[in-house]
Design an enzyme around this catalytic site. Structure first.
Site, short mmCIF file in Angstrom:
data_model
loop_
_atom_site.label_atom_id
_atom_site.label_comp_id
_atom_site.label_asym_id
_atom_site.label_seq_id
_atom_site.Cartn_x
_atom_site.Cartn_y
_atom_site.Cartn_z
CG HIS A 190 -1.72 1.16 1.47
ND1 HIS A 190 -1.76 1.87 2.65
CD2 HIS A 190 -2.58 1.79 0.63
CE1 HIS A 190 -2.61 2.87 2.54
NE2 HIS A 190 -3.13 2.85 1.33
CG HIS A 207 0.64 9.66 1.97
ND1 HIS A 207 1.05 9.01 3.10
CD2 HIS A 207 -0.64 9.24 1.79
CE1 HIS A 207 0.09 8.26 3.58
NE2 HIS A 207 -0.95 8.39 2.81
#
Ligand SMILES: *[C@@H]1O[C@H](CO)[C@@H](O)[C@H](O)[C@H]1NC(C)=O
Ligand SMILES: *[C@@H]1O[C@H](CO)[C@@H](O)[C@H](O)[C@H]1NC(C)=O
Ligand SMILES: *[C@@H]1O[C@H](CO)[C@@H](O)[C@H](O)[C@H]1NC(C)=O
Length: 329
Positions: free
Chosen positions: A51, A99
């Site tokens: 992930h 992110h």
């Protein structure tokens, strides 16, 4: 037999033996670290997924709390990870892997990261790899395709589907993907018309996911969270149409001000191959039972802890994987 004739015979058999051994070695060449996976179709294999693969918590990011992995994508692949996910965000007008926002953690241009994957695949020619992009930048297929092209990824490496949805798609075996060279499978969660670059596939035409926003060990469930259009269906209904299950299994914690970050404190439990509620092994068994098949993808944070690869091996029935370099726990 004279000793000279005997030596000559020995020398002859020494010459012969490697050729014979080579014949055996060829037929047992591993696909994704095991010869037993070669004859399996792409959708009948469980892939371990990292992930947020490019978001690393190490010296290069000053151990950023936004990092989901301790090791970079190259190390992940060498250790057996075969699904890499990443978020695409805008850095100015450029597509980067970041992110949530590029102010938080910017892992560089998307094309640079894609090129890292291509480079690994060029040195590892018996491997089938999947990339799943979260399109936070709302990039068009054309814009994404430019990044793939800049990374040197063309349709000679990228797999182009035969069907426009799960029901019409016939997945080839890993061996035939390897033989054709088309062994990089690319999904994006939300994209528009992909007819200009059909190798960039809309994730939810082929995959469903269980919930991902989990903050307690008892919160892992196997039902359909995305695509929202299938939230009312049961997993077995969509699996019967050929849709592949992706099992998210990572935990967030609140670090104050409503900000969530990967829950590193619980990682030993979350990633455990065996154990009770909250462990990867437990969730994988629960979901396999509920689905009537193993999940296609297991998506985890800090993949080297566990080690999580053990669960993928177990679901695949692989007991002696070859050709991996494991990362230290
Ligand atoms: C592959 O197929 C076998 C036999 O039907 C099944 O038991 C297994 O769960 C499948 N695995 C995956 C990942 O699809
Ligand atoms: C990935 O990390 C390893 C060490 O952990 C390092 O040697 C390698 O250069 C890194 N690769 C890339 C592409 O950043
Ligand atoms: C499906 O949607 C309902 C209503 O929004 C929600 O309560 C439920 O948790 C969802 N199911 C899953 C598995 O995400």
């Amino acid at each position: 037999m004279s000793w000279k004739a005997y030596l000559a015979l020995c020398a002859f058999s020494l010459v012969l033996r490697p050729a014979h051994a080579y014949g055996i070695a060829r037929s047992s060449t591993p696909c994704n670290n095991s010869p037993s996976l070669c004859s399996r179709s792409y959708d009948n294999v469980t892939y371990l997924g990292a992930h947020d693969s490019p978001f690393v918590r190490d010296a290069s990011t000053s151990y950023s709390a936004s990092g989901n992995q301790y090791y970079n994508s190259t190390v992940q692949l060498s250790a057996g990870v075969r699904l890499l996910t990443a978020q695409v965000q805008l850095q100015g007008s450029a597509l980067h892997v970041c992110h949530s926002s590029c102010d938080l953690l910017d892992a560089g241009p998307l094309s640079t990261w894609l090129a890292e994957v291509r480079s690994w695949m060029e040195s590892n020619t018996n491997e089938v790899v999947t990339i799943l992009l979260v399109n936070g930048a709302s990039a068009s297929v054309q814009e994404l395709a430019q990044q793939y092209e800049a990374a040197g990824i063309t349709t000679s490496l990228a797999y182009t589907p035969t069907g426009s949805d799960a029901q019409s798609q016939e997945w080839p075996t890993l061996q035939s993907m390897i033989d054709s060279g088309k062994r990089l499978v690319n999904f994006v969660d939300y994209i528009g018309d992909n007819s200009d670059a059909p190798y960039i596939m809309p994730e939810f035409s082929y995959i469903f996911e269980n919930p991902y926003d989990v903050t307690s060990a008892s919160g892992f469930v196997c039902g359909i969270n995305r695509p929202p259009s299938e939230n009312g269906s049961t997993p077995t209904q969509v699996i019967a149409q050929g849709v592949m299950p992706l099992m998210n299994h990572f935990l967030y914690q609140d670090i104050g001000l409503g900000i969530q970050s990967p829950d590193v404190d619980a990682i030993d439990t979350t990633n455990a191959p065996d154990g009770g509620v909250g462990s990867l092994g437990y969730s994988a068994s629960q979901c396999s039972e509920q689905y009537g098949r193993a999940p296609s993808f297991l998506l985890v944070d800090f993949f080297n802890v566990g080690p999580t690869i053990d669960v993928a091996d177990r679901l695949n029935g692989v007991s002696s994987p070859v050709g991996r370099t494991s990362a230290p726990a």
